[in-house]
Write an enzyme that holds these catalytic residues in place. Sequence first.
Site, PDB file in Angstrom:
ATOM      1  N   ASP A  10     -41.354  35.259  25.351  1.00 31.79           N
ATOM      2  CA  ASP A  10     -40.801  36.023  26.477  1.00 31.79           C
ATOM      3  C   ASP A  10     -41.703  37.231  26.719  1.00 31.79           C
ATOM      4  O   ASP A  10     -42.815  37.321  26.174  1.00 31.79           O
ATOM      5  CB  ASP A  10     -39.324  36.380  26.233  1.00 31.79           C
ATOM      6  N   HIS A  11     -41.224  38.164  27.533  1.00 37.39           N
ATOM      7  CA  HIS A  11     -42.043  39.333  27.886  1.00 37.39           C
ATOM      8  C   HIS A  11     -42.373  40.196  26.663  1.00 37.39           C
ATOM      9  O   HIS A  11     -43.376  40.898  26.669  1.00 37.39           O
ATOM     10  CB  HIS A  11     -41.304  40.174  28.941  1.00 37.39           C
ATOM     11  N   CYS A  67     -40.531  36.182  20.472  1.00 33.51           N
ATOM     12  CA  CYS A  67     -39.806  37.138  21.326  1.00 33.51           C
ATOM     13  C   CYS A  67     -39.869  38.487  20.619  1.00 33.51           C
ATOM     14  O   CYS A  67     -40.752  38.707  19.790  1.00 33.51           O
ATOM     15  CB  CYS A  67     -38.382  36.667  21.616  1.00 33.51           C
ATOM     16  N   THR A  69     -37.635  40.083  18.492  1.00 35.60           N
ATOM     17  CA  THR A  69     -37.266  39.989  17.073  1.00 35.60           C
ATOM     18  C   THR A  69     -37.517  38.609  16.476  1.00 35.60           C
ATOM     19  O   THR A  69     -37.532  38.461  15.256  1.00 35.60           O
ATOM     20  CB  THR A  69     -35.766  40.268  16.894  1.00 35.60           C
ATOM     21  N   GLY A  70     -37.621  37.605  17.322  1.00 36.35           N
ATOM     22  CA  GLY A  70     -37.676  36.208  16.861  1.00 36.35           C
ATOM     23  C   GLY A  70     -36.285  35.612  16.698  1.00 36.35           C
ATOM     24  O   GLY A  70     -36.139  34.393  16.573  1.00 36.35           O
ATOM     25  N   ILE A  71     -35.262  36.453  16.729  1.00 36.60           N
ATOM     26  CA  ILE A  71     -33.901  35.967  16.474  1.00 36.60           C
ATOM     27  C   ILE A  71     -33.377  35.142  17.644  1.00 36.60           C
ATOM     28  O   ILE A  71     -32.865  34.025  17.465  1.00 36.60           O
ATOM     29  CB  ILE A  71     -32.942  37.145  16.184  1.00 36.60           C
ATOM     30  N   HIS A 100     -39.512  22.951   2.216  1.00 35.77           N
ATOM     31  CA  HIS A 100     -38.117  22.575   1.947  1.00 35.77           C
ATOM     32  C   HIS A 100     -37.310  22.191   3.178  1.00 35.77           C
ATOM     33  O   HIS A 100     -36.396  21.385   3.065  1.00 35.77           O
ATOM     34  CB  HIS A 100     -37.395  23.720   1.226  1.00 35.77           C
ATOM     35  N   HIS A 135     -35.141  17.295  -0.482  1.00 33.90           N
ATOM     36  CA  HIS A 135     -35.115  18.152   0.715  1.00 33.90           C
ATOM     37  C   HIS A 135     -34.877  17.323   1.976  1.00 33.90           C
ATOM     38  O   HIS A 135     -34.244  17.799   2.916  1.00 33.90           O
ATOM     39  CB  HIS A 135     -36.402  18.956   0.811  1.00 33.90           C
ATOM     40  N   ARG A 138     -31.195  16.724   2.259  1.00 30.78           N
ATOM     41  CA  ARG A 138     -30.474  17.916   2.729  1.00 30.78           C
ATOM     42  C   ARG A 138     -30.633  18.116   4.232  1.00 30.78           C
ATOM     43  O   ARG A 138     -29.649  18.431   4.919  1.00 30.78           O
ATOM     44  CB  ARG A 138     -30.971  19.155   1.961  1.00 30.78           C
TER      45      ARG A 138
END
Length: 144
Positions: A10-11, A67, A69-71, A100, A135, A138
Amino acid sequence: MSKTIAIGADHAGYLYKARLIEHLKSKGFEVINVGTDTGDSVDYPVFAEKVGDLVASTQAFCGILICGTGIGMSMAANKHKGIRAALCTDLVMAEYTRRHNNANVLCMGARIIAYEMAEMIADKFLETEFEGGRHQRRIDLFDK
Ligand code: RB5
């Protein structure tokens, strides 16, 4: 395996994306840039969906999303079936989410880490193989 990486931002992340594209190309990867390419305010889920589509359809073997925060990017990308997006802020996270979790999208925050760290994280993510075995069992449970 395809050497094509899908990348979006994003920006808040487009400047890191531009530098990362040059870095990835210098290492021999093909890059599909889904934007954005300016500082004008945009909505990050739009770019997460484009990268998710390219990875889920195997037009790209993995994706990178940046972005502030990356969140937000990781939340949006993980809504996409077949996408295992991982927000990474250091090299250990980048290594283990490949070993993993078989992560296929790397998310980073341009307001959280220095560009140099973003480049090192991307390199670690791209060079690390999934271990499979327990892994795989899972991550198969994600779809149950
Ligand atoms: C944009 O201001 C910011 O909210 C976005 O880049 C991202 O950090 C969201 O998670």
